[in-house]
Write a protein that holds these residues in place. Structure first.
Motif, PDB file in Angstrom:
ATOM      1  N   THR A  83      52.044  12.997   4.381  1.00  0.00           N
ATOM      2  CA  THR A  83      50.906  13.875   4.659  1.00  0.00           C
ATOM      3  C   THR A  83      51.053  14.561   6.007  1.00  0.00           C
ATOM      4  O   THR A  83      50.258  15.447   6.333  1.00  0.00           O
ATOM      5  N   GLU A  84      52.024  14.162   6.808  1.00  0.00           N
ATOM      6  CA  GLU A  84      52.319  14.814   8.077  1.00  0.00           C
ATOM      7  C   GLU A  84      53.604  15.619   7.939  1.00  0.00           C
ATOM      8  O   GLU A  84      54.565  15.164   7.325  1.00  0.00           O
ATOM      9  N   ASP A  85      53.633  16.794   8.527  1.00  0.00           N
ATOM     10  CA  ASP A  85      54.820  17.645   8.526  1.00  0.00           C
ATOM     11  C   ASP A  85      55.400  17.654   9.935  1.00  0.00           C
ATOM     12  O   ASP A  85      54.913  18.359  10.823  1.00  0.00           O
ATOM     13  N   ILE A  86      56.452  16.849  10.157  1.00  0.00           N
ATOM     14  CA  ILE A  86      57.003  16.725  11.507  1.00  0.00           C
ATOM     15  C   ILE A  86      57.828  17.927  11.925  1.00  0.00           C
ATOM     16  O   ILE A  86      58.285  17.994  13.076  1.00  0.00           O
ATOM     17  N   SER A  87      58.017  18.897  11.027  1.00  0.00           N
ATOM     18  CA  SER A  87      58.658  20.147  11.455  1.00  0.00           C
ATOM     19  C   SER A  87      57.685  21.004  12.249  1.00  0.00           C
ATOM     20  O   SER A  87      58.088  21.947  12.928  1.00  0.00           O
ATOM     21  N   GLN A  88      56.388  20.672  12.168  1.00  0.00           N
ATOM     22  CA  GLN A  88      55.339  21.363  12.909  1.00  0.00           C
ATOM     23  C   GLN A  88      54.695  20.365  13.882  1.00  0.00           C
ATOM     24  O   GLN A  88      54.905  19.159  13.779  1.00  0.00           O
ATOM     25  N   ARG A  89      53.907  20.887  14.811  1.00  0.00           N
ATOM     26  CA  ARG A  89      53.198  19.998  15.736  1.00  0.00           C
ATOM     27  C   ARG A  89      52.174  19.170  14.959  1.00  0.00           C
ATOM     28  O   ARG A  89      51.409  19.715  14.167  1.00  0.00           O
ATOM     29  N   THR A  90      52.183  17.868  15.169  1.00  0.00           N
ATOM     30  CA  THR A  90      51.280  16.976  14.455  1.00  0.00           C
ATOM     31  C   THR A  90      50.198  16.465  15.400  1.00  0.00           C
ATOM     32  O   THR A  90      50.416  16.331  16.604  1.00  0.00           O
ATOM     33  N   ALA A  91      49.039  16.167  14.821  1.00  0.00           N
ATOM     34  CA  ALA A  91      47.923  15.669  15.628  1.00  0.00           C
ATOM     35  C   ALA A  91      48.166  14.241  16.090  1.00  0.00           C
ATOM     36  O   ALA A  91      47.723  13.835  17.169  1.00  0.00           O
TER      37      ALA A  91
ATOM     38  N   MET B 237      63.921  10.051   2.214  1.00  0.00           N
ATOM     39  CA  MET B 237      62.853  10.848   2.799  1.00  0.00           C
ATOM     40  C   MET B 237      63.352  11.653   3.993  1.00  0.00           C
ATOM     41  O   MET B 237      63.047  12.847   4.126  1.00  0.00           O
ATOM     42  N   MET B 238      64.141  11.018   4.872  1.00  0.00           N
ATOM     43  CA  MET B 238      64.633  11.735   6.043  1.00  0.00           C
ATOM     44  C   MET B 238      65.612  12.836   5.643  1.00  0.00           C
ATOM     45  O   MET B 238      65.600  13.931   6.234  1.00  0.00           O
ATOM     46  N   GLU B 239      66.433  12.576   4.652  1.00  0.00           N
ATOM     47  CA  GLU B 239      67.352  13.618   4.173  1.00  0.00           C
ATOM     48  C   GLU B 239      66.571  14.797   3.586  1.00  0.00           C
ATOM     49  O   GLU B 239      66.935  15.966   3.799  1.00  0.00           O
ATOM     50  N   LYS B 240      65.501  14.494   2.880  1.00  0.00           N
ATOM     51  CA  LYS B 240      64.681  15.552   2.279  1.00  0.00           C
ATOM     52  C   LYS B 240      64.008  16.400   3.359  1.00  0.00           C
ATOM     53  O   LYS B 240      63.940  17.635   3.249  1.00  0.00           O
ATOM     54  N   ILE B 241      63.519  15.758   4.409  1.00  0.00           N
ATOM     55  CA  ILE B 241      62.900  16.493   5.519  1.00  0.00           C
ATOM     56  C   ILE B 241      63.916  17.427   6.167  1.00  0.00           C
ATOM     57  O   ILE B 241      63.607  18.587   6.488  1.00  0.00           O
ATOM     58  N   ALA B 242      65.142  16.926   6.347  1.00  0.00           N
ATOM     59  CA  ALA B 242      66.182  17.765   6.951  1.00  0.00           C
ATOM     60  C   ALA B 242      66.528  18.947   6.048  1.00  0.00           C
ATOM     61  O   ALA B 242      66.708  20.081   6.525  1.00  0.00           O
ATOM     62  N   ARG B 243      66.621  18.705   4.748  1.00  0.00           N
ATOM     63  CA  ARG B 243      66.931  19.799   3.817  1.00  0.00           C
ATOM     64  C   ARG B 243      65.818  20.840   3.788  1.00  0.00           C
ATOM     65  O   ARG B 243      66.076  22.038   3.648  1.00  0.00           O
ATOM     66  N   LYS B 244      64.572  20.387   3.930  1.00  0.00           N
ATOM     67  CA  LYS B 244      63.428  21.284   3.840  1.00  0.00           C
ATOM     68  C   LYS B 244      63.318  22.200   5.057  1.00  0.00           C
ATOM     69  O   LYS B 244      62.776  23.307   4.963  1.00  0.00           O
ATOM     70  N   SER B 245      63.835  21.757   6.211  1.00  0.00           N
ATOM     71  CA  SER B 245      63.778  22.557   7.441  1.00  0.00           C
ATOM     72  C   SER B 245      65.168  22.634   8.072  1.00  0.00           C
ATOM     73  O   SER B 245      65.399  22.117   9.176  1.00  0.00           O
TER      74      SER B 245
END
Length: 419
Positions: A71-79, A123-131
């Motif tokens: 639910t958090e997108d660490i490619s952007q600033r998170t609260a 999950m970490m590989e997917k985050i890297a692929r997404k950004s």
């Protein structure tokens, strides 16, 4: 153990229980605070910063949405949390070792630890692929350096708790293929590999198990760094002895400042790790850094356990978490400061020299106990400023920031490939 319940978890675990080297330059003539702050920010941008332990994966998996996505997108600033891409860029963080954390309780469920490790890596590989313009996986020092040149934050991987290996040496090779470049042999409880520092009662193995010795040899063979954080003292000694290459302590501070807290590493063992060429990477948690904060956490635990017994509630339930939050409001945490992190670096340098110390923050793993001046990944320049004030050269700071752990990583790679 992560962000919202991290301090509570540390409290639960905790039951259990300067002058520098000759390579240092003389302190410069008192530059202004502004000059040092600007210089430290510029230095953080110029050098590669590799942090040995960042708990983003478990932070994200604790907050999955209904479709199983973070639910958090660490490619952007998170609260919330201590890490995201914008703050990493601000602080100059280039190579966080993302912790593939495996809770000790999963050890009782065959196959569960390995399955969780694989899912967190996925999950970490997917985050890297997404950004891809922001993140990239790093399976070698060369890849980490190249990613940095390309302006990307690297995800290096370290498994926190060798229980993910289950009972199969084949899984060591499996995780190497998946990109894992260090394994912390155990965590909060003794496992099939090693005794744990927090388990201060009867030791299961009096160090490493026979299987654990095989695991260390196999890690050497395939090219995975041996991480001795969380190990009992005897297990650390034996891991260093068995390993043919240097080891790391990915997120351990100095026991000199917290006597009796075995999770930190003793002067004797700092010397043992360094004698083999290894690196001690300083944890930023206040309870790791100062006796006052460490004592506070023990007192909080006593109060919490009394509450659990009085109410008959589960230790990890919402009522206990609310009690802990209330206690912390009424009894403020005696936070450590960024200067305390520098004190631990000083201490390692005094004992064994500048080549054997690094950074292992435990961001997103120690919750609200982070020190004043190092509350998230944007604040590494504050630490560099203190080190510059104390007379560390920029070359010294580059070693602390990444040079030392990169040297060990490359040595482990070279041993495995025979180069």
């Amino acid at each position: 153990m992560r962000q919202t319940t991290a301090l509570l978890s540390l409290i639960l675990l905790a039951t259990t229980s300067c002058t520098h080297g000759s390579n240092r330059q003389e302190a410069p003539v008192s530059p202004s605070v502004t000059d040092l702050a600007e210089r430290s920010r510029a230095l953080a941008k110029r050098v590669i910063i590799a942090d040995g332990h960042v708990d983003v994966p478990y932070r994200l998996v604790e907050k999955l949405g209904p479709e199983g996505e973070p639910t958090e997108d660490i490619s952007q600033r998170t609260a919330g949390g201590d890490f995201d891409y914008p703050r990493a860029v601000e602080g100059g963080l280039d190579v966080p070792f993302m912790s593939i954390y495996i809770p000790a309780d999963l050890q009782a469920k065959p196959g569960a630890s390995k399955a969780l490790a694989d899912s967190l890596i996925d999950m970490m590989e997917k985050i890297a692929r997404k950004s891809p313009e922001k993140f990239a996986m790093a399976h070698s020092v060369e890849e980490a350096r190249r990613n940095t040149q390309d302006g990307k934050v690297s995800f290096a991987l370290g498994i926190e708790n060798g229980s993910a290996i289950e009972d199969s040496l084949e899984n060591v090779k499996h995780f190497h293929k998946r990109g894992v470049r260090y394994i912390t042999l155990t965590h909060s409880k003794d496992n099939q590999i090693s005794d744990a520092s927090f388990n201060t009662g009867k030791r299961t193995w009096n160090g490493l198990s026979p299987f654990g010795r095989q695991v260390v040899a196999e890690m050497n063979r395939v090219g995975i760094m041996v991480d001795v954080s969380h190990l009992s003292d005897d297990a650390i000694r034996q891991a260093v002895e068995v390993s043919q290459v240097p080891v790391i302590a990915s997120h351990s501070s100095c026991r000199y400042f917290t006597p009796g807290f075995e999770r930190n590493i003793s002067d004797e063992l700092i010397r043992v790790v360094a004698a083999k060429g290894g690196v001690v990477m300083i944890n930023f948690g206040s309870g790791f850094l100062s006796q006052a904060a460490n004592t506070y956490e023990l007192e909080l635990r006593k109060a919490m356990m009394a509450f659990v017994q009085e109410r008959g509630v589960a230790r990890d339930g919402a009522e206990v978490q609310a009690f802990v939050e209330s206690y912390m409001r009424e009894h403020p945490v005696p936070f450590a400061r960024v200067e305390d992190v520098a004190d631990h670096i000083d201490h390692v340098v005094k004992l064994v020299g500048i080549d054997h110390v690094g950074l292992g923050s435990d961001f997103d793993g120690v919750g609200p106990s982070l020190p004043i001046g190092l509350k998230d990944v944007s604040q590494y320049p504050n630490l560099f400023r203190v080190l510059l004030e104390r007379g560390y050269s920029e070359a010294d700071i580059e070693k602390v920031a990444s040079g030392n752990v990169f040297r060990v990583w490359q040595r482990v790679e070279s041993h495995a490939t025979g180069r």
